[in-house]
Write a protein that holds these residues in place. Structure first.
Motif, mmCIF file in Angstrom:
data_model
loop_
_atom_site.group_PDB
_atom_site.id
_atom_site.type_symbol
_atom_site.label_atom_id
_atom_site.label_comp_id
_atom_site.label_asym_id
_atom_site.label_seq_id
_atom_site.Cartn_x
_atom_site.Cartn_y
_atom_site.Cartn_z
ATOM 1 N N ASP A 2 -6.385 3.677 -0.332
ATOM 2 C CA ASP A 2 -5.694 3.173 0.864
ATOM 3 C C ASP A 2 -5.102 1.789 0.607
ATOM 4 O OD1 ASP A 2 -6.249 5.464 2.309
ATOM 5 O OD2 ASP A 2 -8.024 4.618 3.311
ATOM 6 N N LEU A 3 -5.877 0.933 -0.096
ATOM 7 C CA LEU A 3 -5.349 -0.399 -0.431
ATOM 8 C C LEU A 3 -4.104 -0.294 -1.303
ATOM 9 C CD1 LEU A 3 -8.679 -2.347 -1.155
ATOM 10 C CD2 LEU A 3 -7.129 -2.658 0.799
ATOM 11 N N LEU A 4 -4.125 0.610 -2.259
ATOM 12 C CA LEU A 4 -2.954 0.808 -3.122
ATOM 13 C C LEU A 4 -1.766 1.343 -2.322
ATOM 14 C CD1 LEU A 4 -4.704 2.292 -6.277
ATOM 15 C CD2 LEU A 4 -3.427 0.130 -6.176
ATOM 16 N N ALA A 5 -2.015 2.265 -1.405
ATOM 17 C CA ALA A 5 -0.933 2.800 -0.566
ATOM 18 C C ALA A 5 -0.346 1.704 0.318
ATOM 19 C CB ALA A 5 -1.460 3.953 0.287
ATOM 20 N N GLN A 6 -1.200 0.843 0.874
ATOM 21 C CA GLN A 6 -0.716 -0.278 1.681
ATOM 22 C C GLN A 6 0.106 -1.240 0.825
ATOM 23 O OE1 GLN A 6 -4.299 -1.937 3.334
ATOM 24 N NE2 GLN A 6 -4.685 -0.153 4.640
ATOM 25 N N GLY A 7 -0.350 -1.489 -0.395
ATOM 26 C CA GLY A 7 0.385 -2.356 -1.307
ATOM 27 C C GLY A 7 1.758 -1.780 -1.637
ATOM 28 N N ALA A 8 1.828 -0.504 -1.902
ATOM 29 C CA ALA A 8 3.113 0.140 -2.200
ATOM 30 C C ALA A 8 4.029 0.064 -0.989
ATOM 31 C CB ALA A 8 2.885 1.592 -2.613
ATOM 32 N N ASP A 9 3.472 0.215 0.214
ATOM 33 C CA ASP A 9 4.265 0.117 1.435
ATOM 34 C C ASP A 9 4.800 -1.307 1.618
ATOM 35 O OD1 ASP A 9 5.258 1.503 3.773
ATOM 36 O OD2 ASP A 9 3.888 0.224 4.950
ATOM 37 N N ARG A 10 3.969 -2.315 1.290
ATOM 38 C CA ARG A 10 4.426 -3.714 1.372
ATOM 39 C C ARG A 10 5.577 -3.962 0.395
ATOM 40 N NH1 ARG A 10 -1.151 -4.882 1.569
ATOM 41 N NH2 ARG A 10 -1.096 -5.520 -0.612
ATOM 42 N N ILE A 11 5.455 -3.417 -0.817
ATOM 43 C CA ILE A 11 6.528 -3.579 -1.809
ATOM 44 C C ILE A 11 7.803 -2.918 -1.295
ATOM 45 C CG2 ILE A 11 7.310 -2.854 -4.106
ATOM 46 C CD1 ILE A 11 4.479 -3.355 -5.109
ATOM 47 N N ARG A 12 7.683 -1.779 -0.679
ATOM 48 C CA ARG A 12 8.846 -1.068 -0.124
ATOM 49 C C ARG A 12 9.542 -1.933 0.929
ATOM 50 N NH1 ARG A 12 9.265 3.441 3.875
ATOM 51 N NH2 ARG A 12 7.160 2.805 4.369
ATOM 52 N N HIS A 13 8.741 -2.744 1.645
ATOM 53 C CA HIS A 13 9.308 -3.634 2.661
ATOM 54 C C HIS A 13 9.572 -5.049 2.103
ATOM 55 C CE1 HIS A 13 7.575 -0.445 5.264
ATOM 56 N NE2 HIS A 13 8.684 -0.676 5.953
ATOM 57 N N ASN A 14 9.639 -5.161 0.793
ATOM 58 C CA ASN A 14 9.961 -6.407 0.079
ATOM 59 C C ASN A 14 8.933 -7.519 0.277
ATOM 60 O OD1 ASN A 14 12.251 -5.555 -1.302
ATOM 61 N ND2 ASN A 14 13.553 -5.927 0.488
ATOM 62 N N ASP A 15 7.692 -7.199 0.551
ATOM 63 C CA ASP A 15 6.618 -8.199 0.602
ATOM 64 C C ASP A 15 5.915 -8.143 -0.751
ATOM 65 O OD1 ASP A 15 4.466 -9.861 0.989
ATOM 66 O OD2 ASP A 15 3.548 -8.659 2.580
ATOM 67 N N LEU A 16 6.313 -9.057 -1.639
ATOM 68 C CA LEU A 16 5.775 -9.058 -2.990
ATOM 69 C C LEU A 16 4.756 -10.182 -3.207
ATOM 70 C CD1 LEU A 16 9.137 -8.400 -4.844
ATOM 71 C CD2 LEU A 16 7.311 -6.758 -4.386
ATOM 72 N N THR A 17 4.333 -10.835 -2.138
ATOM 73 C CA THR A 17 3.439 -11.990 -2.282
ATOM 74 C C THR A 17 1.982 -11.667 -1.987
ATOM 75 O OG1 THR A 17 3.888 -12.637 0.010
ATOM 76 C CG2 THR A 17 5.281 -13.620 -1.725
ATOM 77 N N THR A 18 1.711 -10.587 -1.295
ATOM 78 C CA THR A 18 0.334 -10.253 -0.925
ATOM 79 C C THR A 18 -0.294 -9.374 -2.002
ATOM 80 O OG1 THR A 18 0.998 -10.272 1.399
ATOM 81 C CG2 THR A 18 -1.137 -9.297 0.886
ATOM 82 N N GLU A 19 -1.386 -9.863 -2.584
ATOM 83 C CA GLU A 19 -2.072 -9.088 -3.629
ATOM 84 C C GLU A 19 -3.095 -8.141 -3.009
ATOM 85 O OE1 GLU A 19 -3.909 -11.680 -6.445
ATOM 86 O OE2 GLU A 19 -2.042 -12.042 -7.506
ATOM 87 N N ILE A 20 -3.433 -7.123 -3.781
ATOM 88 C CA ILE A 20 -4.515 -6.213 -3.395
ATOM 89 C C ILE A 20 -5.816 -6.836 -3.859
ATOM 90 C CG2 ILE A 20 -5.541 -3.946 -3.772
ATOM 91 C CD1 ILE A 20 -2.724 -2.862 -4.202
ATOM 92 N N ARG A 21 -6.741 -6.992 -2.940
ATOM 93 C CA ARG A 21 -8.056 -7.538 -3.286
ATOM 94 C C ARG A 21 -9.092 -6.429 -3.108
ATOM 95 N NH1 ARG A 21 -6.606 -12.337 -4.331
ATOM 96 N NH2 ARG A 21 -5.518 -13.748 -2.949
ATOM 97 N N TYR A 22 -9.593 -5.962 -4.238
ATOM 98 C CA TYR A 22 -10.600 -4.898 -4.224
ATOM 99 C C TYR A 22 -11.699 -5.230 -5.222
ATOM 100 C CZ TYR A 22 -12.962 -0.475 -5.013
ATOM 101 O OH TYR A 22 -13.920 0.493 -5.141
ATOM 102 N N VAL A 23 -12.937 -5.139 -4.755
ATOM 103 C CA VAL A 23 -14.096 -5.293 -5.631
ATOM 104 C C VAL A 23 -14.938 -4.040 -5.444
ATOM 105 C CG1 VAL A 23 -16.151 -6.647 -6.134
ATOM 106 C CG2 VAL A 23 -14.067 -7.799 -5.381
ATOM 107 N N GLY A 24 -15.181 -3.366 -6.547
ATOM 108 C CA GLY A 24 -15.951 -2.119 -6.471
ATOM 109 C C GLY A 24 -15.999 -1.458 -7.827
ATOM 110 N N ASP A 25 -15.685 -0.173 -7.842
ATOM 111 C CA ASP A 25 -15.714 0.593 -9.086
ATOM 112 C C ASP A 25 -14.708 0.029 -10.085
ATOM 113 O OD1 ASP A 25 -17.620 2.396 -8.088
ATOM 114 O OD2 ASP A 25 -16.053 3.562 -7.083
ATOM 115 N N ALA A 26 -15.134 -0.027 -11.338
ATOM 116 C CA ALA A 26 -14.322 -0.640 -12.392
ATOM 117 C C ALA A 26 -12.970 0.045 -12.546
ATOM 118 C CB ALA A 26 -15.084 -0.617 -13.719
ATOM 119 N N GLU A 27 -12.933 1.363 -12.469
ATOM 120 C CA GLU A 27 -11.669 2.082 -12.648
ATOM 121 C C GLU A 27 -10.662 1.679 -11.577
ATOM 122 O OE1 GLU A 27 -15.035 4.680 -14.098
ATOM 123 O OE2 GLU A 27 -14.631 3.634 -12.240
#
Length: 166
Positions: free
Chosen positions: A121-146
Motif C-alpha cells: 500500500d505504501l508503494l502504491a501511494q508513492g507511485a500515485d504521488r509520483i503520478r501527481h508530480n509529488d517527488l519530495t515525499t519518501e516512503i518510510r517503511y520499517v519491517g521485512d527486509a525484502e
C-alpha cells in the motif's frame, strides 16, 4: 475476468494445504476404523461359531428357553448399529476439525495479509504521488527486509526522477 489478490492466493494456498492434508488424514482414519471394526466383528462371529456345535444348535439354553444363538445375534446386530454410529461420529469429528483448521487458517492469512499489504500500500501511494508530480515525499517503511529494500529502491528512483526534472 477479475484479477486475483495476494490475500486470496495466500488463503487458498493455506486452506487447500490444510484441507487436502485433513481429508487424507480423515480417509486413512476412517479406513483404519472400518478395518478394526470388521476384525472385531469377525472375532465375535468366530466366538459365536465356537459356541455352536456342528448341527447349528446352541449348547446353552436360557431360563426362558430362548437359545443363546438368538441372544448373540441380537448382540451382534446391536454392536453393528453402535459401530456405524461410531463411524458417523468419527466422520463428524473430522469435518469439525477441518472447519476449525480452515477458520484458523483464515486468521493467520489475515495476519500475513496485513504484513504483506502494508508495504505494498505504501508503494502504491508513492507511485500515485509520483503520478501527481509529488517527488519530495519518501516512503518510510520499517519491517521485512525484502520490503525495506524495495521501498529504498523506490525512494532512490524517486530521487533520480526529481534530479532529472531539476
Amino acid at each position: 475476468m477479475e484479477k486475483g489478490t495476494v490475500k486470496r492466493r495466500i488463503f487458498l494456498s493455506n486452506a487447500l494445504m490444510v484441507l487436502v492434508t485433513l481429508l487424507i488424514f480423515l480417509a486413512i482414519n476412517l479406513a483404519v476404523v472400518k478395518i478394526y471394526a470388521e476384525s472385531v466383528e469377525k472375532e465375535l462371529k468366530t466366538s459365536i461359531e465356537d459356541l455352536i456345535d456342528g448341527s447349528g444348535t446352541s449348547n446353552y439354553q436360557h431360563k426362558d428357553g430362548r437359545e443363546l444363538l438368538g441372544d448373540l445375534d441380537d448382540f451382534l446386530e446391536s454392536w453393528t448399529i453402535h459401530r456405524n454410529e461410531f463411524i458417523l461420529l468419527f466422520g463428524a469429528d473430522g469435518i469439525i476439525c477441518i472447519l476449525v483448521l480452515l477458520l484458523i487458517s483464515q486468521i493467520f492469512t489475515r495476519n500475513l495479509e496485513k504484513n504483506i499489504m502494508e508495504p505494498l500500500d505504501l508503494l502504491a501511494q508513492g507511485a500515485d504521488r509520483i503520478r501527481h508530480n509529488d517527488l519530495t515525499t519518501e516512503i518510510r517503511y520499517v519491517g521485512d527486509a525484502e520490503f525495506e529494500d524495495v521501498c529504498i529502491t523506490f525512494n532512490h528512483m524517486q530521487e533520480h526522477i526529481l534530479r532529472e526534472q531539476e
